[in-house]
Design a protein around this motif. Structure first.
Motif, PDB file in Angstrom:
ATOM      1  N   ASP A  26     -21.210 -43.237 -32.116  1.00  0.00           N
ATOM      2  CA  ASP A  26     -22.372 -43.798 -31.077  1.00  0.00           C
ATOM      3  C   ASP A  26     -23.836 -43.335 -31.790  1.00  0.00           C
ATOM      4  N   THR A  27     -23.743 -42.823 -32.615  1.00  0.00           N
ATOM      5  CA  THR A  27     -24.911 -41.809 -33.286  1.00  0.00           C
ATOM      6  C   THR A  27     -25.234 -42.341 -34.827  1.00  0.00           C
ATOM      7  N   ASN A 151     -28.753 -46.275 -30.732  1.00  0.00           N
ATOM      8  CA  ASN A 151     -29.612 -45.656 -29.603  1.00  0.00           C
ATOM      9  C   ASN A 151     -30.625 -44.799 -29.984  1.00  0.00           C
ATOM     10  N   ARG A 152     -31.343 -45.152 -30.942  1.00  0.00           N
ATOM     11  CA  ARG A 152     -32.778 -44.433 -31.420  1.00  0.00           C
ATOM     12  C   ARG A 152     -33.988 -45.358 -31.105  1.00  0.00           C
ATOM     13  N   ASN A 178     -30.339 -50.032 -30.901  1.00  0.00           N
ATOM     14  CA  ASN A 178     -29.773 -49.728 -29.342  1.00  0.00           C
ATOM     15  C   ASN A 178     -28.234 -49.673 -29.162  1.00  0.00           C
ATOM     16  N   GLU A 179     -27.556 -49.760 -28.415  1.00  0.00           N
ATOM     17  CA  GLU A 179     -26.032 -49.403 -28.355  1.00  0.00           C
ATOM     18  C   GLU A 179     -25.319 -50.212 -29.217  1.00  0.00           C
TER      19      GLU A 179
END
Length: 613
Positions: A26-27, A151-152, A178-179
């Protein structure tokens, strides 16, 4: 202990297996899926974007001051090639997001025709790596890697620099994630009149003036990644590059020439990443075009166009919590067409199958063994293998050993250039062994890496009795030496101090003559020191290069004398967003060369600004 728990333990211990840690998905997404595994067994030097600001003139300058590689540059901004552990330029692999991008025609990368900006990190790996990264990865490999975050939100930055010799350097980058979606776009533009003078250096009877030294390059990078399902990502990475180099002349009425180059790289990847397995399928297209102008005001005199279609699949699976298998298959179609070189329309199919097994005996002891077979059309390729081990013996001492067989198959020019091309050439092969000893004491770390290489069937271009040059498999080369690196980082209150120094001892011997190879300095040392207080930073860089022979007979009269250069700079950051800096390169005003007859600039200056938002 179940598989998932074991994998998470391995991840926390080694900090590298991103494919095994579901939270990490997720990163971040890294295009070169092998690099995280490589770092488990081999020391890899990572150069960040902040490091690039110190040596922003070119990739040549960056590698010269921040790695152990010797960079041969025909004057600032001109033709430039690497010498890694005493090897030739063709024995260093350039890898873009996991894809080998050495020229099909030259078998190497021209460092000044590879953009400096547009990557998230540059990794420098010493030692053989042909099992994973293919032809040319004999002395080492240079990895140009892109990363996409999730997600940044929105981020952006602008860098602009004005320097001596009418040099203007600009880079801008923006990203959003985003996601589900991550997008990043960047562009750079560099131009320089490059009209420096070195009056102490006399060519014939004329003090050196870098006449006709102008160059420029521009690049555009675009990357996007989308999560199509849980644990599945599809991504697209692109790079477009256009450059022109005017070749220096020694007299104002000399013949003015230039070289233009254009590259296109496009890579689509489909990745499946779960707790105990991963698979990365890549489809890539790369194109390299160049034109040589014997008169800058006339049409091109020669040139070539190369196109490569690449299919690569990388499958990774943990059979048990301690045993990991990795299968890599690759197929390429290399096409080329020359102009005024005797090379017509040519095509070559290249395939390979590689298998690796990794055994994690404990969290402190691990091993890797690999085997690979290449299938190169009309060329008999050797069986390649590798073995690596890493032992974290104590908290303060880590040891590693690497043993491998590597190769380079002949380039298009080697085979088809007319007159001279030789269809009977054999691939160059090497046997490599190196050890790594890492000592840690608090914030201080020192790494010692002795190495040995035995290279057979070296391809050399030699004059023939017919009046032209031709490539032949010649002598064997024995290369051995020591690479060392020492780092120390300390923070106390608002003060930070970073020290980074390296020394390389290299002997690269022609086994027939027992003499040192051309353009291989026996000694090279680099050092970087950076001090920061609150919003201010001050740094200094030093480079020492020992005596370098430019002939095959160790002739002292034509050798490049030892030299020492020093760079320094200061910068200030306000509100964590705005940075302005000033740099002085070659502070000591040293007169020096990296290639005979082409001196580099004396003292020169630059001022730059960065905005992050």
């Amino acid at each position: 202990m179940d598989i998932k728990r074991s994998l998470l333990l391995l991840c926390s211990s080694y900090g590298s297996f991103l494919f095994a840690q579901e939270k990490a998905l997720d990163t971040i997404y890294i295009f070169d899926s092998q690099m995280s595994k490589v770092k488990l067994f081999h020391p890899v030097r990572t150069i960040t974007q902040k490091d690039i600001e110190k040596n922003s003139t070119s990739l040549s300058e960056l590698l010269r001051y921040q790695s152990s590689i010797y960079i041969k540059e025909n004057g600032r901004g001109a033709v430039s090639s690497p010498s890694f552990r005493g090897t030739t330029a063709q024995q260093t692999a350039f890898v873009w997001n996991g894809i080998n991008i050495n020229s099909s025609f030259l078998g190497q990368g021209d460092v000044n025709n590879i953009p400096l900006f547009g990557y998230d990190q540059i990794d420098v790996k010493a030692g053989g790596g042909s099992v994973v990264y293919g032809s040319g990865a004999i002395g080492g490999s240079i990895h140009l890697n892109n990363v996409l975050d999730f997600n940044r939100g929105f981020k952006g930055s602008v860098f602009t620099e004005v320097a001596s010799f009418d040099t203007y350097n600009n880079f801008a980058q923006a990203s959003f994630s985003n996601e589900k979606l991550s997008v990043k776009v960047s562009g750079s533009y560099l131009t320089s009149k490059n009209d420096y003078k070195v009056p102490e250096f006399v060519v014939g009877s004329t003090p050196f003036d870098n006449i006709n030294g102008r160059y420029y390059n521009t690049s555009v990078n675009f990357g996007v990644s989308y999560k199509i399902a849980d644990h599945q990502t599809i991504s697209w990475q692109n790079q477009i590059f256009d450059a022109s180099q005017h070749y220096p002349i020694f007299e104002d009425n000399g013949n003015r020439t230039k070289y233009n180059a254009q590259t296109l790289r496009s890579l689509i990847a489909w990745d499946i990443q779960k707790s105990n397995l991963s698979n990365s399928l890549k489809v890539a297209y790369t194109e390299d075009n160049f034109q040589y102008f014997s008169d800058i005001n006339q049409p091109k005199a020669s040139g070539a166009e190369g196109k490569n279609y690449i299919f690569k699949n990388d499958f990774n699976y943990f059979i048990t919590p301690k045993i990991n298998i990795n299968a890599i298959g690759e197929f390429q179609v290399n096409k080329g067409e020359g102009y005024q070189s005797g090379i017509g329309s040519i095509s070559r199919n290249v395939g390979s199958l590689a298998g690796l097994i990794r055994y994690f005996a404990t969290k402190d002891l691990r091993f890797e063994a690999g085997i690979k077979k290449d299938f190169v059309e009309d060329i008999s390729s050797p069986l390649l293998y590798s073995f690596s081990g890493k032992w974290d013996a104590t908290p303060w001492y880590h040891a590693g050993i690497n043993f491998s067989r590597n190769f380079r198959f002949p380039s298009f020019n080697d085979l088809y250039w007319q007159p001279g091309g030789n269809l009977n050439l054999l691939p160059e092969t090497s046997t490599n062994i190196d050890m790594n000893h890492e000592f840690r004491l608090g914030d201080f770390k020192i790494t010692l890496s002795p190495y040995y290489m035995d290279i057979k069937n070296l391809i050399s271009w030699l004059p023939t009795s017919f009046g032209y040059w031709a490539p032949v498999n010649t002598y064997r080369v024995q290369s051995y030496g020591l690479e060392s690196q020492a780092t120390w980082n300390k923070t106390f209150g608002k003060h930070t101090l970073k020290l980074d120094a390296g020394y390389t001892y290299t002997k690269s011997i022609n086994k027939e003559t027992q003499m040192q190879m051309m353009y291989v300095p026996t000694h090279k040392a680099v050092g970087n020191i950076e001090y920061g207080y609150s919003f201010l930073k001050l740094y200094a860089q030093g480079l020492f290069n020992g005596l370098t022979y430019t002939s095959t007979d160790e002739r002292r009269s034509t050798a490049i004398d030892p030299y020492f250069t020093l760079n320094t700079g200061i910068s200030a950051t306000v509100f964590k967003k705005y940075t302005v800096g000033f740099k002085v390169n070659n502070l000591t005003n040293e007169v020096y060369q990296t290639v005979s007859l082409y001196p580099m600039p004396k003292r020169n200056y630059s001022v730059y600004a960065t905005i992050n938002f």
